[in-house]
Design a protein around this motif. Structure first.
Motif, short mmCIF file in Angstrom:
data_model
loop_
_atom_site.label_atom_id
_atom_site.label_comp_id
_atom_site.label_asym_id
_atom_site.label_seq_id
_atom_site.Cartn_x
_atom_site.Cartn_y
_atom_site.Cartn_z
N VAL A 61 -0.28 -4.43 -5.65
CA VAL A 61 0.23 -3.09 -5.35
C VAL A 61 -0.90 -2.08 -5.51
CG1 VAL A 61 1.96 -1.36 -5.93
CG2 VAL A 61 2.50 -3.77 -6.21
N TYR A 62 -1.04 -1.20 -4.50
CA TYR A 62 -2.06 -0.16 -4.52
C TYR A 62 -1.41 1.18 -4.23
CZ TYR A 62 -5.08 -4.18 -4.47
OH TYR A 62 -5.68 -5.36 -4.80
N ILE A 92 0.84 -1.19 0.00
CA ILE A 92 0.00 0.00 0.00
C ILE A 92 0.89 1.25 0.00
CG2 ILE A 92 -1.99 -1.09 1.08
CD1 ILE A 92 -1.09 0.10 3.75
N ASN A 93 0.32 2.38 -0.35
CA ASN A 93 1.02 3.66 -0.43
C ASN A 93 2.20 3.64 -1.41
OD1 ASN A 93 -0.60 5.13 1.39
ND2 ASN A 93 0.46 4.18 3.11
N ALA A 94 2.02 2.99 -2.55
CA ALA A 94 3.09 2.92 -3.55
C ALA A 94 3.43 4.29 -4.11
CB ALA A 94 2.70 1.97 -4.67
N GLU A 95 2.50 5.24 -4.06
CA GLU A 95 2.76 6.57 -4.59
C GLU A 95 3.70 7.37 -3.71
OE1 GLU A 95 -1.13 8.21 -4.81
OE2 GLU A 95 -1.35 8.39 -2.64
N LYS A 137 1.76 8.76 -14.53
CA LYS A 137 0.81 7.93 -15.27
C LYS A 137 0.19 6.86 -14.37
CE LYS A 137 2.75 8.37 -19.87
NZ LYS A 137 3.39 7.66 -20.99
N ALA A 138 1.03 6.06 -13.74
CA ALA A 138 0.54 4.96 -12.90
C ALA A 138 1.52 4.76 -11.75
CB ALA A 138 0.42 3.69 -13.71
N PRO A 139 1.19 5.20 -10.54
CA PRO A 139 2.12 5.13 -9.41
C PRO A 139 2.53 3.71 -9.02
CG PRO A 139 0.24 6.54 -8.89
CD PRO A 139 -0.05 5.89 -10.19
N ARG A 140 1.71 2.73 -9.38
CA ARG A 140 2.02 1.34 -9.00
C ARG A 140 3.19 0.76 -9.78
NH1 ARG A 140 -3.44 -1.73 -10.15
NH2 ARG A 140 -1.79 -3.05 -10.93
N LEU A 190 6.21 1.65 -10.66
CA LEU A 190 7.59 1.70 -10.15
C LEU A 190 7.86 0.51 -9.23
CD1 LEU A 190 8.46 5.40 -9.31
CD2 LEU A 190 9.41 3.95 -11.08
N VAL A 191 6.97 0.27 -8.29
CA VAL A 191 7.15 -0.84 -7.35
C VAL A 191 7.03 -2.18 -8.08
CG1 VAL A 191 6.23 -1.95 -5.29
CG2 VAL A 191 6.34 0.53 -5.40
N GLU A 192 6.06 -2.30 -8.98
CA GLU A 192 5.87 -3.56 -9.71
C GLU A 192 7.09 -3.91 -10.55
OE1 GLU A 192 2.28 -2.83 -11.85
OE2 GLU A 192 1.01 -3.49 -10.18
N LYS A 193 7.66 -2.93 -11.27
CA LYS A 193 8.83 -3.19 -12.10
C LYS A 193 10.04 -3.57 -11.26
CE LYS A 193 8.02 -0.31 -16.17
NZ LYS A 193 8.45 -1.23 -17.22
N ALA A 194 10.22 -2.89 -10.12
CA ALA A 194 11.38 -3.16 -9.28
C ALA A 194 11.30 -4.57 -8.69
CB ALA A 194 11.47 -2.12 -8.16
#
Length: 147
Positions: A129-130, A62-65, A100-103, A105-109
């Motif tokens: 991821v949210y 949560i809070n990926a942004e 564009k999509a804050p999620r 960055l975390v998903e790619k990493a």
């Protein structure tokens, strides 16, 4: 006569114990955070870790942004992809991806830290991821984990 007092336990799909965990990404550094999440997805934090079995937990981020990057990475780090057509190379910085999509960055990493095979793709499906503090998985009764 068997003189071993212990046996190596190898997990399989029937014996694996998968839990649901919630991890807060607020003010965490992206790479360090992603490596901890990848360890939980693989199951390396469990005593019965088996490399060829999906024995990791289901992880809710949560809070990926509100994730952090150090130095000048917001503008100088580059994510490159290709559409498949001639001249189709597309470049994006973390700042552009965050707008564009804050999620992503975390998903790619996290995806880059998982194995590059069928098992890694299966483990990646256990990541949720949210961007904000809310998530729809309250029915699974996830445990809060501090990193």
């Amino acid at each position: 006569m068997n003189t071993l007092s212990y046996k190596t336990i190898s997990a399989n799909d029937a014996t694996v114990d998968k839990n649901w965990v919630v991890v807060d990404a607020q003010s965490q550094i992206l790479g360090r955070f992603a490596s901890e999440v990848a360890k939980m997805l693989r199951g390396k934090h469990k005593p019965n870790f088996t490399p060829h079995v999906d024995c990791g937990d289901n992880v809710i981020v949560i809070n990926a942004e509100k994730i952090r990057l150090t130095g000048k990475k917001w503008n100088e780090k580059v994510y490159v992809r290709h559409t498949g057509y001639p001249g189709g190379q597309r470049i994006a910085t973390p700042k552009i991806l965050m707008e564009k999509a804050p999620r992503t960055l975390v998903e790619k990493a996290v995806k880059g830290m998982l194995p590059k095979n069928r098992l890694g793709r299966k483990m990646y499906t256990n990541l949720y991821v949210y961007a904000g503090p809310e998530h729809p998985h309250s029915a699974q009764k996830p445990k809060e984990v501090k990193l």
